[in-house]
Design a protein around this motif. Structure first.
Motif, PDB file in Angstrom:
ATOM      1  N   VAL A  38       0.873  -1.174   0.000  1.00 26.06           N
ATOM      2  CA  VAL A  38       0.000   0.000   0.000  1.00 26.06           C
ATOM      3  C   VAL A  38       0.906   1.218   0.000  1.00 26.06           C
ATOM      4  CG1 VAL A  38      -1.850   1.227   1.172  1.00 26.06           C
ATOM      5  CG2 VAL A  38      -1.723  -1.273   1.327  1.00 26.06           C
ATOM      6  N   GLY A  39       0.954   1.938  -1.112  1.00 21.30           N
ATOM      7  CA  GLY A  39       1.921   3.030  -1.243  1.00 21.30           C
ATOM      8  C   GLY A  39       3.318   2.455  -1.252  1.00 21.30           C
ATOM      9  N   LEU A  40       4.058   2.641  -0.155  1.00 24.73           N
ATOM     10  CA  LEU A  40       5.398   2.074  -0.010  1.00 24.73           C
ATOM     11  C   LEU A  40       5.468   1.140   1.203  1.00 24.73           C
ATOM     12  CD1 LEU A  40       7.436   5.337  -0.749  1.00 24.73           C
ATOM     13  CD2 LEU A  40       7.182   3.373  -2.262  1.00 24.73           C
ATOM     14  N   THR A  41       4.316   0.802   1.754  1.00 23.07           N
ATOM     15  CA  THR A  41       4.245  -0.022   2.961  1.00 23.07           C
ATOM     16  C   THR A  41       3.774  -1.431   2.623  1.00 23.07           C
ATOM     17  OG1 THR A  41       3.739   1.926   4.308  1.00 23.07           O
ATOM     18  CG2 THR A  41       3.180  -0.229   5.240  1.00 23.07           C
ATOM     19  N   ASP A  42       4.523  -2.428   3.088  1.00 20.15           N
ATOM     20  CA  ASP A  42       4.121  -3.820   2.893  1.00 20.15           C
ATOM     21  C   ASP A  42       3.225  -4.269   4.041  1.00 20.15           C
ATOM     22  OD1 ASP A  42       5.545  -4.169   0.517  1.00 20.15           O
ATOM     23  OD2 ASP A  42       7.395  -4.656   1.592  1.00 20.15           O
ATOM     24  N   ASN A  78      -8.227  -3.872   0.438  1.00 24.04           N
ATOM     25  CA  ASN A  78      -8.828  -3.319  -0.772  1.00 24.04           C
ATOM     26  C   ASN A  78      -8.938  -1.803  -0.672  1.00 24.04           C
ATOM     27  OD1 ASN A  78      -9.345  -5.939  -1.992  1.00 24.04           O
ATOM     28  ND2 ASN A  78     -10.914  -6.203  -0.411  1.00 24.04           N
ATOM     29  N   GLY A  79      -9.532  -1.205  -1.715  1.00 25.05           N
ATOM     30  CA  GLY A  79      -9.661   0.253  -1.747  1.00 25.05           C
ATOM     31  C   GLY A  79      -8.314   0.932  -1.752  1.00 25.05           C
ATOM     32  N   LEU A  80      -7.378   0.371  -2.516  1.00 25.53           N
ATOM     33  CA  LEU A  80      -5.990   0.841  -2.467  1.00 25.53           C
ATOM     34  C   LEU A  80      -5.833   2.268  -2.977  1.00 25.53           C
ATOM     35  CD1 LEU A  80      -4.177  -2.348  -3.813  1.00 25.53           C
ATOM     36  CD2 LEU A  80      -4.564  -1.682  -1.434  1.00 25.53           C
ATOM     37  N   ASP A  81      -5.081   3.035  -2.214  1.00 28.26           N
ATOM     38  CA  ASP A  81      -4.702   4.404  -2.547  1.00 28.26           C
ATOM     39  C   ASP A  81      -3.243   4.542  -2.128  1.00 28.26           C
ATOM     40  OD1 ASP A  81      -5.907   7.437  -2.907  1.00 28.26           O
ATOM     41  OD2 ASP A  81      -4.346   7.392  -1.366  1.00 28.26           O
ATOM     42  N   PRO A  82      -2.464   5.425  -2.743  1.00 23.69           N
ATOM     43  CA  PRO A  82      -1.075   5.585  -2.302  1.00 23.69           C
ATOM     44  C   PRO A  82      -0.925   5.905  -0.818  1.00 23.69           C
ATOM     45  CG  PRO A  82      -1.381   6.691  -4.395  1.00 23.69           C
ATOM     46  CD  PRO A  82      -2.749   6.256  -3.929  1.00 23.69           C
ATOM     47  N   ASN A  83      -1.985   6.464  -0.204  1.00 26.49           N
ATOM     48  CA  ASN A  83      -1.876   6.899   1.185  1.00 26.49           C
ATOM     49  C   ASN A  83      -2.720   6.099   2.176  1.00 26.49           C
ATOM     50  OD1 ASN A  83      -0.130   9.255   0.700  1.00 26.49           O
ATOM     51  ND2 ASN A  83      -1.891   9.999  -0.456  1.00 26.49           N
ATOM     52  N   GLU A 141      -4.046   4.306   7.344  1.00 25.48           N
ATOM     53  CA  GLU A 141      -3.252   5.242   6.546  1.00 25.48           C
ATOM     54  C   GLU A 141      -1.774   4.882   6.641  1.00 25.48           C
ATOM     55  OE1 GLU A 141      -4.394   9.429   7.329  1.00 25.48           O
ATOM     56  OE2 GLU A 141      -6.021   8.538   8.527  1.00 25.48           O
ATOM     57  N   VAL A 142      -1.078   5.017   5.521  1.00 28.17           N
ATOM     58  CA  VAL A 142       0.347   4.672   5.458  1.00 28.17           C
ATOM     59  C   VAL A 142       1.162   5.940   5.178  1.00 28.17           C
ATOM     60  CG1 VAL A 142      -0.058   2.303   4.723  1.00 28.17           C
ATOM     61  CG2 VAL A 142       0.105   4.089   2.995  1.00 28.17           C
ATOM     62  N   PRO A 143       2.454   5.953   5.600  1.00 28.52           N
ATOM     63  CA  PRO A 143       3.262   7.183   5.502  1.00 28.52           C
ATOM     64  C   PRO A 143       3.952   7.342   4.154  1.00 28.52           C
ATOM     65  CG  PRO A 143       4.512   5.520   6.655  1.00 28.52           C
ATOM     66  CD  PRO A 143       3.171   4.892   6.338  1.00 28.52           C
ATOM     67  N   THR A 144       3.210   7.198   3.076  1.00 27.06           N
ATOM     68  CA  THR A 144       3.821   7.235   1.742  1.00 27.06           C
ATOM     69  C   THR A 144       4.515   8.564   1.465  1.00 27.06           C
ATOM     70  OG1 THR A 144       2.131   5.710   0.938  1.00 27.06           O
ATOM     71  CG2 THR A 144       3.389   6.921  -0.712  1.00 27.06           C
ATOM     72  N   ALA A 145       3.828   9.658   1.733  1.00 29.52           N
ATOM     73  CA  ALA A 145       4.406  10.978   1.435  1.00 29.52           C
ATOM     74  C   ALA A 145       5.681  11.211   2.231  1.00 29.52           C
ATOM     75  CB  ALA A 145       3.382  12.069   1.732  1.00 29.52           C
ATOM     76  N   LYS A 146       5.663  10.852   3.506  1.00 31.01           N
ATOM     77  CA  LYS A 146       6.835  11.036   4.359  1.00 31.01           C
ATOM     78  C   LYS A 146       8.002  10.185   3.865  1.00 31.01           C
ATOM     79  CE  LYS A 146       8.367  10.425   9.157  1.00 31.01           C
ATOM     80  NZ  LYS A 146       7.945   9.997  10.522  1.00 31.01           N
ATOM     81  N   THR A 147       7.724   8.923   3.546  1.00 32.02           N
ATOM     82  CA  THR A 147       8.786   8.018   3.087  1.00 32.02           C
ATOM     83  C   THR A 147       9.344   8.456   1.748  1.00 32.02           C
ATOM     84  OG1 THR A 147       7.685   6.188   4.241  1.00 32.02           O
ATOM     85  CG2 THR A 147       9.342   5.608   2.598  1.00 32.02           C
ATOM     86  N   ALA A 148       8.447   8.827   0.815  1.00 33.71           N
ATOM     87  CA  ALA A 148       8.886   9.244  -0.511  1.00 33.71           C
ATOM     88  C   ALA A 148       9.701  10.528  -0.439  1.00 33.71           C
ATOM     89  CB  ALA A 148       7.682   9.431  -1.424  1.00 33.71           C
ATOM     90  N   THR A 149       9.252  11.479   0.386  1.00 34.66           N
ATOM     91  CA  THR A 149       9.978  12.749   0.524  1.00 34.66           C
ATOM     92  C   THR A 149      11.373  12.522   1.089  1.00 34.66           C
ATOM     93  OG1 THR A 149       7.912  13.973   0.841  1.00 34.66           O
ATOM     94  CG2 THR A 149       9.943  15.026   1.589  1.00 34.66           C
ATOM     95  N   ALA A 150      11.462  11.666   2.108  1.00 33.72           N
ATOM     96  CA  ALA A 150      12.770  11.365   2.702  1.00 33.72           C
ATOM     97  C   ALA A 150      13.693  10.704   1.684  1.00 33.72           C
ATOM     98  CB  ALA A 150      12.591  10.454   3.910  1.00 33.72           C
TER      99      ALA A 150
END
Length: 280
Positions: free
Chosen positions: A36-40, A150-155, A173-182
């Motif tokens: 989900v986003g960048l989270t397994d 289900n209902g997958l979204d990047p965040n 909710e997953v920390p996609t924005a935080k991980t991607a920014t870092a």
């Protein structure tokens, strides 16, 4: 006759060991892995079937703690911290327990994951997060208990559970924005002190270009505000290999002082031995 029976037992023993009966499980094990986003996110659970039985309010009583499946714990594993209902659930592995009710389910993430069914001694200290999610009636019955992501979204996504005519969907909710920014900042910012240290270590240990190793270890030290003893130690070894024993001794003294401050006796000894050797 006795000797004949013993002989037959010896002959038949290997066949008996191999003749293990295999039958299907009443509640087969299932495994889900979803990014989900960048989270397994991984879920392992067993899937009981209704098999003509009334499930909720009967097989699974309303208002009672349920193992959320069958057999061993239903386990979920997050590779990053997630947020559920405004609360942070730390990354890691949890058993999922639920309390189904007519209009809602309580969902509990429990730290102890090695139980068969419900814990023998429940402890609220092991409850990492507890929340309530709305129950929705299904138009078509689900025969086999099913968990999905289900209902997958990047965040975010939804942890869904369905059985008989009942369905719940828990948003996390997953920390996609935080991980991607870092990741972006690290990549665009160029190599770190540790990157230069690793490169210098490789060149030194593999008898690579010693001049390049010296450039890398200097960059590593320049980028380190506390001048770690292990980086200074590597620089002293590189200087000695270059033939600069005077410089190596001075750097080893700096490494020695830092190692003493950190109470790392291994590096204290190594530096003292090297200083003695290079001073001869």
């Amino acid at each position: 006759m006795k000797k004949l029976l013993i002989a037959l037992a010896i002959i038949l023993a290997p066949f008996a060991a191999e003749a293990q009966i295999k039958t299907p499980q009443a509640s087969p094990k299932a495994y889900i892995k979803q990014t989900v986003g960048l989270t397994d996110v991984e879920v392992t659970y067993s899937r009981p079937g209704a098999r003509g039985r009334a499930v909720f309010g009967n097989l699974v009583p309303f208002g009672k703690l349920w193992r959320t499946g069958a057999n061993e714990n239903t386990i979920i594993n997050f590779s990053d911290d997630v947020v559920i209902d405004g609360k942070t659930l730390k990354k890691g592995k949890y058993a999922i327990y639920t309390i189904p009710k007519i209009e809602s389910w309580e969902v509990i993430f429990y730290l102890s994951t090695d139980n068969w069914g419900l814990p023998e001694n429940w402890s609220d200290a092991y409850v990492a997060l507890r929340t309530t999610v709305k129950e929705e009636a299904l138009p078509t019955p689900v025969e086999t208990f099913t968990i999905g992501i289900n209902g997958l979204d990047p965040n975010f996504a939804y942890l869904e559970m369905a059985w008989e005519n009942s369905h719940v969907a828990l948003k996390f909710e997953v920390p996609t924005a935080k991980t991607a920014t870092a990741s972006i900042e690290k990549t665009l910012g160029g190599p770190s002190s540790n990157d230069y240290f690793a490169a210098a270590t490789y060149l030194f240990q593999s008898n690579g270009n010693i001049e390049t190793a010296r450039i890398y270890v200097d960059k590593s030290l320049d980028m380190s505000t506390d001048k770690p003893y292990f980086i200074s130690r590597l620089k002293s070894l590189i200087q000695a290999k270059q033939g600069d024993k005077k410089g190596a001794i001075e750097t080893a003294k700096a490494s020695l002082a830092a190692a003493e401050a950190a109470n790392n006796q291994d590096y204290v000894k190594m530096n003292k031995d090297s200083i003695a050797e290079w001073s001869r």
